[in-house]
Design a protein around this motif. Structure first.
Motif, PDB file in Angstrom:
ATOM      1  N   THR A   4       0.817  -1.207   0.000  1.00  0.00           N
ATOM      2  CA  THR A   4       0.000   0.000   0.000  1.00  0.00           C
ATOM      3  C   THR A   4       0.854   1.261   0.000  1.00  0.00           C
ATOM      4  O   THR A   4       0.350   2.340   0.255  1.00  0.00           O
ATOM      5  N   ASN A   5       2.125   1.124  -0.304  1.00  0.00           N
ATOM      6  CA  ASN A   5       3.005   2.296  -0.281  1.00  0.00           C
ATOM      7  C   ASN A   5       2.627   3.330  -1.331  1.00  0.00           C
ATOM      8  O   ASN A   5       2.961   4.508  -1.205  1.00  0.00           O
ATOM      9  N   ASP A   6       1.926   2.879  -2.379  1.00  0.00           N
ATOM     10  CA  ASP A   6       1.546   3.800  -3.442  1.00  0.00           C
ATOM     11  C   ASP A   6       0.216   4.498  -3.180  1.00  0.00           C
ATOM     12  O   ASP A   6      -0.284   5.223  -4.029  1.00  0.00           O
ATOM     13  N   LEU A   7      -0.372   4.272  -2.009  1.00  0.00           N
ATOM     14  CA  LEU A   7      -1.659   4.880  -1.702  1.00  0.00           C
ATOM     15  C   LEU A   7      -1.524   6.395  -1.661  1.00  0.00           C
ATOM     16  O   LEU A   7      -0.638   6.922  -0.991  1.00  0.00           O
ATOM     17  N   PRO A   8      -2.385   7.135  -2.385  1.00  0.00           N
ATOM     18  CA  PRO A   8      -2.312   8.593  -2.350  1.00  0.00           C
ATOM     19  C   PRO A   8      -2.426   9.125  -0.929  1.00  0.00           C
ATOM     20  O   PRO A   8      -3.266   8.671  -0.155  1.00  0.00           O
ATOM     21  N   ALA A   9      -1.594  10.086  -0.583  1.00  0.00           N
ATOM     22  CA  ALA A   9      -1.546  10.579   0.785  1.00  0.00           C
ATOM     23  C   ALA A   9      -2.871  11.171   1.231  1.00  0.00           C
ATOM     24  O   ALA A   9      -3.212  11.136   2.406  1.00  0.00           O
ATOM     25  N   ALA A  10      -3.635  11.748   0.301  1.00  0.00           N
ATOM     26  CA  ALA A  10      -4.896  12.388   0.680  1.00  0.00           C
ATOM     27  C   ALA A  10      -5.979  11.393   1.022  1.00  0.00           C
ATOM     28  O   ALA A  10      -7.035  11.771   1.512  1.00  0.00           O
ATOM     29  N   ALA A  11      -5.741  10.104   0.787  1.00  0.00           N
ATOM     30  CA  ALA A  11      -6.813   9.136   0.935  1.00  0.00           C
ATOM     31  C   ALA A  11      -7.104   8.785   2.378  1.00  0.00           C
ATOM     32  O   ALA A  11      -8.203   8.383   2.710  1.00  0.00           O
ATOM     33  N   THR A  28      -9.689   7.623   9.200  1.00  0.00           N
ATOM     34  CA  THR A  28     -10.705   8.094   8.258  1.00  0.00           C
ATOM     35  C   THR A  28     -10.272   7.864   6.825  1.00  0.00           C
ATOM     36  O   THR A  28      -9.082   7.959   6.500  1.00  0.00           O
ATOM     37  N   TRP A  29     -11.242   7.551   5.986  1.00  0.00           N
ATOM     38  CA  TRP A  29     -11.025   7.396   4.540  1.00  0.00           C
ATOM     39  C   TRP A  29     -11.854   8.448   3.813  1.00  0.00           C
ATOM     40  O   TRP A  29     -12.984   8.749   4.216  1.00  0.00           O
ATOM     41  N   LEU A  30     -11.293   9.003   2.745  1.00  0.00           N
ATOM     42  CA  LEU A  30     -12.043   9.950   1.928  1.00  0.00           C
ATOM     43  C   LEU A  30     -12.687   9.185   0.780  1.00  0.00           C
ATOM     44  O   LEU A  30     -12.044   8.861  -0.214  1.00  0.00           O
ATOM     45  N   LEU A  31     -13.944   8.888   0.917  1.00  0.00           N
ATOM     46  CA  LEU A  31     -14.679   8.134  -0.083  1.00  0.00           C
ATOM     47  C   LEU A  31     -14.871   8.991  -1.329  1.00  0.00           C
ATOM     48  O   LEU A  31     -15.407  10.098  -1.266  1.00  0.00           O
ATOM     49  N   GLY A  32     -14.385   8.477  -2.460  1.00  0.00           N
ATOM     50  CA  GLY A  32     -14.454   9.251  -3.688  1.00  0.00           C
ATOM     51  C   GLY A  32     -13.584  10.489  -3.662  1.00  0.00           C
ATOM     52  O   GLY A  32     -13.728  11.376  -4.515  1.00  0.00           O
ATOM     53  N   GLY A  33     -12.686  10.571  -2.674  1.00  0.00           N
ATOM     54  CA  GLY A  33     -11.776  11.710  -2.568  1.00  0.00           C
ATOM     55  C   GLY A  33     -12.355  12.921  -1.883  1.00  0.00           C
ATOM     56  O   GLY A  33     -11.639  13.910  -1.679  1.00  0.00           O
ATOM     57  N   ASP A  34     -13.652  12.853  -1.471  1.00  0.00           N
ATOM     58  CA  ASP A  34     -14.245  14.064  -0.896  1.00  0.00           C
ATOM     59  C   ASP A  34     -15.237  13.807   0.236  1.00  0.00           C
ATOM     60  O   ASP A  34     -15.768  14.758   0.806  1.00  0.00           O
ATOM     61  N   LEU A  35     -15.470  12.525   0.584  1.00  0.00           N
ATOM     62  CA  LEU A  35     -16.504  12.216   1.567  1.00  0.00           C
ATOM     63  C   LEU A  35     -15.871  11.419   2.711  1.00  0.00           C
ATOM     64  O   LEU A  35     -15.643  10.216   2.591  1.00  0.00           O
ATOM     65  N   PRO A  36     -15.543  12.061   3.843  1.00  0.00           N
ATOM     66  CA  PRO A  36     -14.847  11.352   4.911  1.00  0.00           C
ATOM     67  C   PRO A  36     -15.753  10.377   5.656  1.00  0.00           C
ATOM     68  O   PRO A  36     -16.894  10.694   5.996  1.00  0.00           O
ATOM     69  N   VAL A  37     -15.229   9.161   5.885  1.00  0.00           N
ATOM     70  CA  VAL A  37     -15.921   8.168   6.702  1.00  0.00           C
ATOM     71  C   VAL A  37     -14.899   7.495   7.610  1.00  0.00           C
ATOM     72  O   VAL A  37     -13.748   7.303   7.228  1.00  0.00           O
ATOM     73  N   HIS A  38     -15.323   7.153   8.811  1.00  0.00           N
ATOM     74  CA  HIS A  38     -14.481   6.352   9.676  1.00  0.00           C
ATOM     75  C   HIS A  38     -14.355   4.957   9.081  1.00  0.00           C
ATOM     76  O   HIS A  38     -15.290   4.429   8.483  1.00  0.00           O
ATOM     77  N   ARG A  39     -13.186   4.367   9.244  1.00  0.00           N
ATOM     78  CA  ARG A  39     -12.922   3.067   8.617  1.00  0.00           C
ATOM     79  C   ARG A  39     -13.715   1.935   9.263  1.00  0.00           C
ATOM     80  O   ARG A  39     -13.847   0.864   8.661  1.00  0.00           O
ATOM     81  N   MET A  40     -14.235   2.133  10.449  1.00  0.00           N
ATOM     82  CA  MET A  40     -15.125   1.149  11.070  1.00  0.00           C
ATOM     83  C   MET A  40     -16.562   1.621  10.904  1.00  0.00           C
ATOM     84  O   MET A  40     -16.958   2.650  11.457  1.00  0.00           O
ATOM     85  N   GLY A  41     -17.322   0.894  10.113  1.00  0.00           N
ATOM     86  CA  GLY A  41     -18.719   1.230   9.876  1.00  0.00           C
ATOM     87  C   GLY A  41     -19.643   0.150  10.392  1.00  0.00           C
ATOM     88  O   GLY A  41     -19.310  -0.606  11.309  1.00  0.00           O
ATOM     89  N   GLN A 224      -5.452   3.072  -6.547  1.00  0.00           N
ATOM     90  CA  GLN A 224      -6.346   4.009  -7.226  1.00  0.00           C
ATOM     91  C   GLN A 224      -7.192   4.847  -6.261  1.00  0.00           C
ATOM     92  O   GLN A 224      -8.083   5.580  -6.699  1.00  0.00           O
ATOM     93  N   ALA A 225      -6.905   4.745  -4.963  1.00  0.00           N
ATOM     94  CA  ALA A 225      -7.692   5.455  -3.937  1.00  0.00           C
ATOM     95  C   ALA A 225      -9.162   5.073  -3.995  1.00  0.00           C
ATOM     96  O   ALA A 225     -10.047   5.907  -3.811  1.00  0.00           O
ATOM     97  N   ILE A 226      -9.417   3.788  -4.254  1.00  0.00           N
ATOM     98  CA  ILE A 226     -10.766   3.225  -4.223  1.00  0.00           C
ATOM     99  C   ILE A 226     -10.909   2.454  -2.916  1.00  0.00           C
ATOM    100  O   ILE A 226     -10.049   1.633  -2.578  1.00  0.00           O
ATOM    101  N   ALA A 227     -11.964   2.689  -2.174  1.00  0.00           N
ATOM    102  CA  ALA A 227     -12.186   1.948  -0.935  1.00  0.00           C
ATOM    103  C   ALA A 227     -12.498   0.487  -1.252  1.00  0.00           C
ATOM    104  O   ALA A 227     -13.191   0.182  -2.225  1.00  0.00           O
ATOM    105  N   PHE A 228     -11.985  -0.411  -0.422  1.00  0.00           N
ATOM    106  CA  PHE A 228     -12.354  -1.822  -0.507  1.00  0.00           C
ATOM    107  C   PHE A 228     -13.148  -2.147   0.749  1.00  0.00           C
ATOM    108  O   PHE A 228     -12.658  -1.974   1.869  1.00  0.00           O
ATOM    109  N   VAL A 229     -14.386  -2.587   0.557  1.00  0.00           N
ATOM    110  CA  VAL A 229     -15.322  -2.796   1.664  1.00  0.00           C
ATOM    111  C   VAL A 229     -15.724  -4.269   1.679  1.00  0.00           C
ATOM    112  O   VAL A 229     -16.597  -4.683   0.914  1.00  0.00           O
ATOM    113  N   PRO A 230     -15.088  -5.091   2.499  1.00  0.00           N
ATOM    114  CA  PRO A 230     -15.380  -6.523   2.450  1.00  0.00           C
ATOM    115  C   PRO A 230     -16.735  -6.871   3.048  1.00  0.00           C
ATOM    116  O   PRO A 230     -17.094  -6.374   4.122  1.00  0.00           O
ATOM    117  N   PHE A 231     -17.499  -7.695   2.318  1.00  0.00           N
ATOM    118  CA  PHE A 231     -18.678  -8.258   2.964  1.00  0.00           C
ATOM    119  C   PHE A 231     -18.297  -9.589   3.591  1.00  0.00           C
ATOM    120  O   PHE A 231     -17.322 -10.218   3.204  1.00  0.00           O
TER     121      PHE A 231
END
Length: 305
Positions: A4-11, A28-41, A224-231
């Protein structure tokens, strides 16, 4: 472990101290680059019924779980209109418990498959049905827009035939803020991305389901700064039985489920956890897992199990 070293810093942002809102402790993760969410949902699937076939959930407890989740710092709730059992529906519980919604609450939903009143699964939805399903979610949740809508694939059906285009059109109209794909292959993700930006991928992943394809998808999402949300982050039937899990849990004074959730968050900073439960006690336990930090020895014991 994915690189994950290539993860954009803003993510992402750094983890925060455990407070009265323990779900915030994983950062926190920025969903879509602009919508902050806590990583535990929180995942709402189990609120109407313990399984697709029941038994039925308790409406009072379901609403209490949702309200307590928000109190614990959960600001990302995952649902779907097909999360129902008999006359009980996750979307209804969410609206009854939380409307008017906190300004920072992100609600994600899924469209694609559906179930009839007898709980039989129906085939993949066509573009017109997808649009109807988005409006159904808006009505049931009492919202004027949806924060994140996943197109859920059923196998070989893909984004083509105007399906992802239909959702992209609703996004252009302001009814959807961000789009995602669920149960997707790399080819399906790429096909969807050719139509519109993809903010999240929701695929199966857990210590018991961590094949090379899943790990490659997680690494690709992180780059790609895409969230991965495991079910099914706990495997689908409680914490998995893997070597080393109990020893790690005992070392931290934690439960096996808490270690499993902490492990998933440690796999990649792009990972968002959405454990579901209809129990207040399990909800408290899951939220506390956001503050559990596993060291290299812990991760090695779990990865080698």
């Amino acid at each position: 472990m994915p690189n994950t070293n290539d993860l954009p810093a803003a993510a992402t942002s750094a983890g925060t101290p455990i407070t009265s809102a323990p779900a915030s402790a994983a950062g926190t993760w920025l969903l879509g680059g602009d919508l902050p969410v806590h990583r535990m949902g929180f995942g709402a699937m189990r609120l109407p019924g313990r399984t697709w076939e029941g038994p039925a959930g308790d409406p009072h407890t379901a609403r209490a779980v949702l309200r307590r989740a928000v109190e614990l710092g959960v600001d990302h709730i995952d649902t779907a209109a097909f999360y129902f059992y008999e006359d009980l529906a996750a979307n209804t519980f969410i609206r009854e418990a939380l409307h008017p919604y906190p300004e920072d609450l992100v609600i994600a939903t899924k469209v694609g498959p559906d179930r009839d009143p007898d709980h039989n699964w129906l085939g993949a939805a066509d573009p017109a049905k997808l649009k109807d399903d988005v409006h159904r979610n808006l009505r049931e949740l009492g919202r004027d827009h949806l924060d994140l809508v996943y197109l859920r694939f059923l196998g070989e059906d893909g984004p083509g035939d105007g399906r992802f285009e239909a959702l992209a059109a609703l996004r252009e109209q302001g009814l959807i803020r961000h789009l995602g794909v669920s149960n997707a292959t790399p080819a399906q993700l790429a096909e969807a991305q050719a139509v519109a930006p993809v903010a999240a991928v929701q695929n199966r992943f857990s210590p018991g389901h961590r094949d090379a394809d899943a790990q490659a998808m997680i690494a690709s999402c992180a780059r790609q700064a895409i969230a991965f949300v495991p079910f099914f982050p706990l495997g689908g039937a409680g914490a998995p039985h893997i070597a080393g899990l109990r020893a790690v849990a005992d070392r931290h004074g934690a439960t096996a489920a808490q270690v499993t959730l902490a492990w998933s968050l440690a796999v990649s900073p792009a990972m968002l956890a959405i454990p579901g439960t209809s129990s207040l006690a399990h909800l408290e336990e899951n939220a506390a897992a956001a503050g559990l930090r596993l060291d290299a020895a812990d991760l090695a014991a779990l990865t080698d199990g």
